[in-house]
Scaffold this motif. Structure first.
Motif, PDB file in Angstrom:
ATOM      1  N   ASP A 136     -29.029  49.431 -90.902  1.00  0.00           N
ATOM      2  CA  ASP A 136     -28.318  48.251 -91.399  1.00  0.00           C
ATOM      3  C   ASP A 136     -28.729  47.049 -90.573  1.00  0.00           C
ATOM      4  O   ASP A 136     -29.273  47.168 -89.507  1.00  0.00           O
ATOM      5  N   SER A 137     -28.395  45.888 -91.090  1.00  0.00           N
ATOM      6  CA  SER A 137     -28.729  44.656 -90.386  1.00  0.00           C
ATOM      7  C   SER A 137     -27.994  44.604 -89.042  1.00  0.00           C
ATOM      8  O   SER A 137     -28.487  44.039 -88.089  1.00  0.00           O
ATOM      9  N   GLY A 138     -26.810  45.214 -88.952  1.00  0.00           N
ATOM     10  CA  GLY A 138     -26.065  45.249 -87.693  1.00  0.00           C
ATOM     11  C   GLY A 138     -26.819  46.019 -86.624  1.00  0.00           C
ATOM     12  O   GLY A 138     -26.893  45.608 -85.479  1.00  0.00           O
ATOM     13  N   ASP A 139     -27.403  47.153 -86.998  1.00  0.00           N
ATOM     14  CA  ASP A 139     -28.193  47.941 -86.054  1.00  0.00           C
ATOM     15  C   ASP A 139     -29.439  47.175 -85.618  1.00  0.00           C
ATOM     16  O   ASP A 139     -29.803  47.180 -84.461  1.00  0.00           O
ATOM     17  N   GLN A 140     -30.067  46.502 -86.551  1.00  0.00           N
ATOM     18  CA  GLN A 140     -31.283  45.759 -86.220  1.00  0.00           C
ATOM     19  C   GLN A 140     -30.959  44.635 -85.250  1.00  0.00           C
ATOM     20  O   GLN A 140     -31.675  44.417 -84.293  1.00  0.00           O
ATOM     21  N   SER A 141     -29.869  43.926 -85.482  1.00  0.00           N
ATOM     22  CA  SER A 141     -29.549  42.825 -84.582  1.00  0.00           C
ATOM     23  C   SER A 141     -29.203  43.360 -83.189  1.00  0.00           C
ATOM     24  O   SER A 141     -29.520  42.723 -82.197  1.00  0.00           O
ATOM     25  N   GLN A 142     -28.564  44.525 -83.114  1.00  0.00           N
ATOM     26  CA  GLN A 142     -28.269  45.115 -81.812  1.00  0.00           C
ATOM     27  C   GLN A 142     -29.580  45.493 -81.120  1.00  0.00           C
ATOM     28  O   GLN A 142     -29.741  45.268 -79.921  1.00  0.00           O
ATOM     29  N   LEU A 143     -30.504  46.041 -81.861  1.00  0.00           N
ATOM     30  CA  LEU A 143     -31.808  46.401 -81.309  1.00  0.00           C
ATOM     31  C   LEU A 143     -32.535  45.164 -80.796  1.00  0.00           C
ATOM     32  O   LEU A 143     -33.091  45.175 -79.691  1.00  0.00           O
ATOM     33  N   GLU A 144     -32.498  44.103 -81.567  1.00  0.00           N
ATOM     34  CA  GLU A 144     -33.140  42.860 -81.137  1.00  0.00           C
ATOM     35  C   GLU A 144     -32.463  42.298 -79.894  1.00  0.00           C
ATOM     36  O   GLU A 144     -33.135  41.812 -78.987  1.00  0.00           O
ATOM     37  N   ARG A 145     -31.143  42.366 -79.826  1.00  0.00           N
ATOM     38  CA  ARG A 145     -30.439  41.887 -78.626  1.00  0.00           C
ATOM     39  C   ARG A 145     -30.833  42.717 -77.411  1.00  0.00           C
ATOM     40  O   ARG A 145     -31.032  42.196 -76.313  1.00  0.00           O
ATOM     41  N   PHE A 146     -30.959  44.030 -77.593  1.00  0.00           N
ATOM     42  CA  PHE A 146     -31.378  44.912 -76.506  1.00  0.00           C
ATOM     43  C   PHE A 146     -32.776  44.544 -76.026  1.00  0.00           C
ATOM     44  O   PHE A 146     -33.020  44.420 -74.827  1.00  0.00           O
ATOM     45  N   ARG A 147     -33.684  44.332 -76.965  1.00  0.00           N
ATOM     46  CA  ARG A 147     -35.052  43.976 -76.599  1.00  0.00           C
ATOM     47  C   ARG A 147     -35.105  42.637 -75.883  1.00  0.00           C
ATOM     48  O   ARG A 147     -35.827  42.481 -74.901  1.00  0.00           O
ATOM     49  N   ASP A 148     -34.340  41.676 -76.377  1.00  0.00           N
ATOM     50  CA  ASP A 148     -34.307  40.360 -75.735  1.00  0.00           C
ATOM     51  C   ASP A 148     -33.790  40.461 -74.305  1.00  0.00           C
ATOM     52  O   ASP A 148     -34.339  39.854 -73.388  1.00  0.00           O
ATOM     53  N   LEU A 149     -32.734  41.242 -74.112  1.00  0.00           N
ATOM     54  CA  LEU A 149     -32.178  41.414 -72.769  1.00  0.00           C
ATOM     55  C   LEU A 149     -33.175  42.128 -71.861  1.00  0.00           C
ATOM     56  O   LEU A 149     -33.350  41.755 -70.702  1.00  0.00           O
ATOM     57  N   ALA A 150     -33.856  43.137 -72.378  1.00  0.00           N
ATOM     58  CA  ALA A 150     -34.861  43.859 -71.591  1.00  0.00           C
ATOM     59  C   ALA A 150     -35.981  42.916 -71.163  1.00  0.00           C
ATOM     60  O   ALA A 150     -36.435  42.961 -70.026  1.00  0.00           O
ATOM     61  N   ARG A 151     -36.398  42.042 -72.072  1.00  0.00           N
ATOM     62  CA  ARG A 151     -37.437  41.062 -71.718  1.00  0.00           C
ATOM     63  C   ARG A 151     -36.927  40.097 -70.658  1.00  0.00           C
ATOM     64  O   ARG A 151     -37.638  39.755 -69.714  1.00  0.00           O
ATOM     65  N   GLU A 152     -35.685  39.654 -70.823  1.00  0.00           N
ATOM     66  CA  GLU A 152     -35.090  38.716 -69.865  1.00  0.00           C
ATOM     67  C   GLU A 152     -35.004  39.336 -68.471  1.00  0.00           C
ATOM     68  O   GLU A 152     -35.232  38.671 -67.464  1.00  0.00           O
ATOM     69  N   LEU A 153     -34.693  40.628 -68.421  1.00  0.00           N
ATOM     70  CA  LEU A 153     -34.575  41.331 -67.138  1.00  0.00           C
ATOM     71  C   LEU A 153     -35.927  41.836 -66.638  1.00  0.00           C
ATOM     72  O   LEU A 153     -35.992  42.500 -65.610  1.00  0.00           O
ATOM     73  N   GLU A 154     -36.974  41.527 -67.388  1.00  0.00           N
ATOM     74  CA  GLU A 154     -38.332  41.958 -67.052  1.00  0.00           C
ATOM     75  C   GLU A 154     -38.412  43.476 -66.899  1.00  0.00           C
ATOM     76  O   GLU A 154     -38.979  44.001 -65.942  1.00  0.00           O
ATOM     77  N   ALA A 155     -37.818  44.179 -67.855  1.00  0.00           N
ATOM     78  CA  ALA A 155     -37.835  45.641 -67.847  1.00  0.00           C
ATOM     79  C   ALA A 155     -39.261  46.140 -68.017  1.00  0.00           C
ATOM     80  O   ALA A 155     -40.081  45.524 -68.683  1.00  0.00           O
TER      81      ALA A 155
END
Length: 52
Positions: free
Chosen positions: A7-26
């Motif tokens: 669902d679009s809700g899952d996709q947005s959560q995935l995108e938020r996770f990826r954005d946070l991982a990038r921000e934290l330089e994972a």
């Protein structure tokens, strides 16, 4: 069970996770993981107080 469509809700959560991982330089490399684990293992233990 086995739904490949998200669902679009899952996709947005995935995108938020990826954005946070990038921000934290994972980093997904095994070497980076091992270095982080070594830092945790070698960290000094906190001194216990009478309250604990």
């Amino acid at each position: 069970m086995g739904n490949t469509k998200r669902d679009s809700g899952d996709q947005s959560q995935l995108e938020r996770f990826r954005d946070l991982a990038r921000e934290l330089e994972a980093d997904e490399s095994e070497e980076a993981f091992e270095a982080t684990v070594k830092k945790i293992v070698q960290a000094p233990k906190p001194e216990k107080t009478d309250e604990e």
